[in-house]
Design a protein around this motif. Structure first.
Motif, PDB file in Angstrom:
ATOM      1  N   PHE A 113       0.831  -1.201   0.000  1.00  0.00           N
ATOM      2  CA  PHE A 113       0.000   0.000   0.000  1.00  0.00           C
ATOM      3  C   PHE A 113       0.869   1.257   0.000  1.00  0.00           C
ATOM      4  O   PHE A 113       0.668   2.162  -0.812  1.00  0.00           O
ATOM      5  N   VAL A 114       1.832   1.315   0.909  1.00  0.00           N
ATOM      6  CA  VAL A 114       2.697   2.501   1.002  1.00  0.00           C
ATOM      7  C   VAL A 114       3.495   2.686  -0.296  1.00  0.00           C
ATOM      8  O   VAL A 114       3.639   3.808  -0.782  1.00  0.00           O
ATOM      9  N   LEU A 115       3.976   1.584  -0.865  1.00  0.00           N
ATOM     10  CA  LEU A 115       4.720   1.680  -2.125  1.00  0.00           C
ATOM     11  C   LEU A 115       3.834   2.164  -3.268  1.00  0.00           C
ATOM     12  O   LEU A 115       4.311   2.812  -4.204  1.00  0.00           O
ATOM     13  N   ALA A 116       2.532   1.868  -3.182  1.00  0.00           N
ATOM     14  CA  ALA A 116       1.600   2.281  -4.241  1.00  0.00           C
ATOM     15  C   ALA A 116       1.203   3.752  -4.149  1.00  0.00           C
ATOM     16  O   ALA A 116       0.737   4.324  -5.129  1.00  0.00           O
ATOM     17  N   VAL A 117       1.405   4.375  -2.997  1.00  0.00           N
ATOM     18  CA  VAL A 117       1.062   5.798  -2.834  1.00  0.00           C
ATOM     19  C   VAL A 117       2.224   6.625  -3.374  1.00  0.00           C
ATOM     20  O   VAL A 117       3.342   6.569  -2.839  1.00  0.00           O
ATOM     21  N   PRO A 118       1.983   7.376  -4.434  1.00  0.00           N
ATOM     22  CA  PRO A 118       3.065   8.173  -5.039  1.00  0.00           C
ATOM     23  C   PRO A 118       3.735   9.116  -4.030  1.00  0.00           C
ATOM     24  O   PRO A 118       3.067   9.884  -3.341  1.00  0.00           O
ATOM     25  N   GLY A 119       5.050   8.979  -3.914  1.00  0.00           N
ATOM     26  CA  GLY A 119       5.825   9.865  -3.062  1.00  0.00           C
ATOM     27  C   GLY A 119       5.865   9.494  -1.593  1.00  0.00           C
ATOM     28  O   GLY A 119       6.611  10.104  -0.822  1.00  0.00           O
ATOM     29  N   ALA A 120       5.103   8.496  -1.149  1.00  0.00           N
ATOM     30  CA  ALA A 120       5.032   8.172   0.282  1.00  0.00           C
ATOM     31  C   ALA A 120       6.365   7.689   0.839  1.00  0.00           C
ATOM     32  O   ALA A 120       6.763   8.073   1.937  1.00  0.00           O
ATOM     33  N   PHE A 130       3.531  10.830   4.491  1.00  0.00           N
ATOM     34  CA  PHE A 130       4.087   9.593   5.039  1.00  0.00           C
ATOM     35  C   PHE A 130       3.139   8.999   6.072  1.00  0.00           C
ATOM     36  O   PHE A 130       2.802   7.822   6.025  1.00  0.00           O
ATOM     37  N   TRP A 131       2.704   9.816   7.033  1.00  0.00           N
ATOM     38  CA  TRP A 131       1.880   9.319   8.140  1.00  0.00           C
ATOM     39  C   TRP A 131       0.477   8.920   7.681  1.00  0.00           C
ATOM     40  O   TRP A 131      -0.082   7.930   8.157  1.00  0.00           O
ATOM     41  N   ILE A 132      -0.078   9.671   6.746  1.00  0.00           N
ATOM     42  CA  ILE A 132      -1.403   9.320   6.216  1.00  0.00           C
ATOM     43  C   ILE A 132      -1.329   8.003   5.436  1.00  0.00           C
ATOM     44  O   ILE A 132      -2.192   7.136   5.581  1.00  0.00           O
ATOM     45  N   SER A 133      -0.285   7.838   4.641  1.00  0.00           N
ATOM     46  CA  SER A 133      -0.153   6.586   3.884  1.00  0.00           C
ATOM     47  C   SER A 133       0.115   5.413   4.825  1.00  0.00           C
ATOM     48  O   SER A 133      -0.403   4.309   4.611  1.00  0.00           O
ATOM     49  N   LEU A 134       0.890   5.636   5.889  1.00  0.00           N
ATOM     50  CA  LEU A 134       1.134   4.571   6.863  1.00  0.00           C
ATOM     51  C   LEU A 134      -0.162   4.185   7.571  1.00  0.00           C
ATOM     52  O   LEU A 134      -0.475   2.997   7.717  1.00  0.00           O
ATOM     53  N   ALA A 135      -0.937   5.176   8.000  1.00  0.00           N
ATOM     54  CA  ALA A 135      -2.217   4.892   8.654  1.00  0.00           C
ATOM     55  C   ALA A 135      -3.158   4.144   7.703  1.00  0.00           C
ATOM     56  O   ALA A 135      -3.817   3.170   8.094  1.00  0.00           O
TER      57      ALA A 135
END
Length: 169
Positions: A113-120, A130-135
């Motif tokens: 999921f985190v890898l799929a979020v551009p720029g995370a 970073f924190w939103i993508s981690l959550a």
């Protein structure tokens, strides 16, 4: 013996085995998943903090986070089993049996999921991205791992192996 008698005997035996296992409710599965998720989250955040502070490359930071997720996941389970009076070696065996599939699946899902979020991955610890993508990744991992844990508990596997120690202390 008639075939009906054999069927009744098998059915009664199956019910007896099922009664010895924890009930595979959604609530039990969610509790087991939340328990694993706690260890994963602690390990991942700590790994990200250490990796970032040490200036490690992204791949090394992710690998450190995954390793720490397993360490903390197993550690939380082993801690509870140790409190029930089980020795360290056996407590580790119980933790490995209880949590390996759950933690591995969560790590696969939340890292994907985190890898799929551009720029995370490059956002850094001070970035809301970073924190939103981690959550978000942890929420997805929880949602998709809970049914797997329910299935395993129903079969006497996964968190079901820890169940007997919850009431021992």
């Amino acid at each position: 013996m008639t075939p009906d008698h054999d069927h009744h005997h098998e059915h009664d035996h199956h019910e007896h085995d099922h009664q010895a296992r924890p009930t595979a409710t959604w609530s039990a599965a969610a509790a087991a998943t939340l328990h694993c998720l706690t260890g994963c989250a602690i390990g991942e955040v700590l790994g990200m903090v250490i990796g970032t502070a040490a200036g490690l490359p992204s791949t090394a930071t992710v690998l450190l986070s995954i390793a720490l997720a397993f360490v903390f996941g197993y550690g939380l389970t082993a801690r509870g089993v140790l409190r029930a009076g089980v020795g360290p070696r056996d407590a580790l065996k119980v933790a490995l049996a209880a949590d390996t599939v759950s933690i591995a699946l969560m790590e696969l899902l939340d890292n994907a999921f985190v890898l799929a979020v551009p720029g995370a991955m490059n956002a850094g610890l001070t970035s809301p991205l970073f924190w939103i993508s981690l959550a978000g990744s942890l929420a997805v991992a929880f949602a998709l791992t809970t049914p797997v844990n329910r299935w395993m508990i129903a079969r006497g596997r996964g968190h079901a192996v820890v169940h007997q120690y919850h009431h021992a202390h």
